[in-house]
Design a protein around this motif. Sequence first.
Motif, mmCIF file in Angstrom:
data_model
loop_
_atom_site.group_PDB
_atom_site.id
_atom_site.type_symbol
_atom_site.label_atom_id
_atom_site.label_comp_id
_atom_site.label_asym_id
_atom_site.label_seq_id
_atom_site.Cartn_x
_atom_site.Cartn_y
_atom_site.Cartn_z
ATOM 1 N N CYS A 32 0.825 -1.213 0.000
ATOM 2 C CA CYS A 32 0.000 0.000 0.000
ATOM 3 C C CYS A 32 0.859 1.263 0.000
ATOM 4 O O CYS A 32 0.533 2.245 -0.672
ATOM 5 C CB CYS A 32 -0.936 -0.001 1.208
ATOM 6 S SG CYS A 32 -2.300 -1.171 1.066
ATOM 7 N N HIS A 37 -0.442 4.897 -0.016
ATOM 8 C CA HIS A 37 -1.258 4.716 1.180
ATOM 9 C C HIS A 37 -0.364 4.404 2.377
ATOM 10 O O HIS A 37 0.300 3.365 2.398
ATOM 11 C CB HIS A 37 -2.257 3.562 0.999
ATOM 12 C CG HIS A 37 -3.445 3.909 0.183
ATOM 13 N ND1 HIS A 37 -4.579 4.481 0.707
ATOM 14 C CD2 HIS A 37 -3.687 3.761 -1.142
ATOM 15 C CE1 HIS A 37 -5.459 4.669 -0.245
ATOM 16 N NE2 HIS A 37 -4.953 4.238 -1.382
ATOM 17 N N TYR A 56 -9.645 -3.258 0.164
ATOM 18 C CA TYR A 56 -9.345 -2.475 -1.034
ATOM 19 C C TYR A 56 -10.388 -1.384 -1.230
ATOM 20 O O TYR A 56 -10.049 -0.224 -1.515
ATOM 21 C CB TYR A 56 -9.301 -3.389 -2.255
ATOM 22 C CG TYR A 56 -9.023 -2.674 -3.558
ATOM 23 C CD1 TYR A 56 -7.725 -2.489 -4.018
ATOM 24 C CD2 TYR A 56 -10.082 -2.172 -4.334
ATOM 25 C CE1 TYR A 56 -7.474 -1.832 -5.214
ATOM 26 C CE2 TYR A 56 -9.836 -1.513 -5.527
ATOM 27 C CZ TYR A 56 -8.531 -1.347 -5.963
ATOM 28 O OH TYR A 56 -8.287 -0.691 -7.139
ATOM 29 N N PHE A 65 -6.539 3.759 -5.973
ATOM 30 C CA PHE A 65 -5.357 3.006 -6.386
ATOM 31 C C PHE A 65 -5.207 3.105 -7.902
ATOM 32 O O PHE A 65 -6.204 3.144 -8.632
ATOM 33 C CB PHE A 65 -5.508 1.528 -6.011
ATOM 34 C CG PHE A 65 -5.201 1.205 -4.581
ATOM 35 C CD1 PHE A 65 -3.898 1.049 -4.137
ATOM 36 C CD2 PHE A 65 -6.234 1.022 -3.663
ATOM 37 C CE1 PHE A 65 -3.614 0.739 -2.824
ATOM 38 C CE2 PHE A 65 -5.964 0.697 -2.342
ATOM 39 C CZ PHE A 65 -4.649 0.563 -1.917
ATOM 40 N N TRP A 72 -3.823 -5.706 -7.214
ATOM 41 C CA TRP A 72 -3.360 -5.356 -5.859
ATOM 42 C C TRP A 72 -3.282 -6.601 -4.984
ATOM 43 O O TRP A 72 -2.274 -6.855 -4.314
ATOM 44 C CB TRP A 72 -4.321 -4.325 -5.278
ATOM 45 C CG TRP A 72 -4.090 -3.922 -3.863
ATOM 46 C CD1 TRP A 72 -3.155 -3.037 -3.397
ATOM 47 C CD2 TRP A 72 -4.828 -4.356 -2.710
ATOM 48 N NE1 TRP A 72 -3.269 -2.901 -2.024
ATOM 49 C CE2 TRP A 72 -4.284 -3.690 -1.583
ATOM 50 C CE3 TRP A 72 -5.897 -5.236 -2.535
ATOM 51 C CZ2 TRP A 72 -4.770 -3.892 -0.288
ATOM 52 C CZ3 TRP A 72 -6.402 -5.439 -1.249
ATOM 53 C CH2 TRP A 72 -5.834 -4.770 -0.142
#
Length: 214
Positions: A32, A37, A56, A65, A72
């Motif tokens: 992340c 993030h 997510y 994202f 991811w």
Amino acid sequence: MSRTPIRAVLWDIDGTLMDSEPWHQQITVEVCRGYGHELSDEDCRSMHGVAFREIYAALHARRPFPIDLHAWADEINAQYVASVHQVRPREGAFALVEAFAARGLAQACVSNGGRMIVDANMRAMSIPHFRFSIAREDVANGKPHPEPYLLAAKMLGLPPEACAVIEDSPTGARSAKAAGMLTIAWPQHPAVVFDTVDHLVEDPGALDWDALCG
């Protein structure tokens, strides 16, 4: 009214059978961070036992994202699978599996993790006593919905009330309770707060299994 005797034990995997939560957390934080993030301690606590798609969605709503959910999740999963040989079992867990097998109890694994992670954990554990494993892809609704545990009971040919569940997270415990199963909370951290469970324990083996299975 007397309770139905327990005939099966259903295990959560991450944090219950395997001491894998620190690995999942570290890898998730690093992935992340690579996409902008920075996860706080509170973020990490709120993710405990929660499926990837929910994590997510919450993070994506906060800051989009540049990759989709599957890319991811695949990135996180690939890193975990590469390191799973370093993940240790939770202290006392495998001895309990052996003790339940000696009692003749059926056992299976019910996870909120994806199939790639579940299969990697199953290979790492290499325990012959599990009849099968259920992963997030096997159900329409993951934990805390009761579907994963109800599916496990169906696959074992047992009524839900004949199954005991061992969980480390409130999310998993809610799923088990909603399925009508004997719910045993075995948290790794004493600060974790559970909704109503049947037993909150430091050692599931210390319960009166003679009475539960009688």
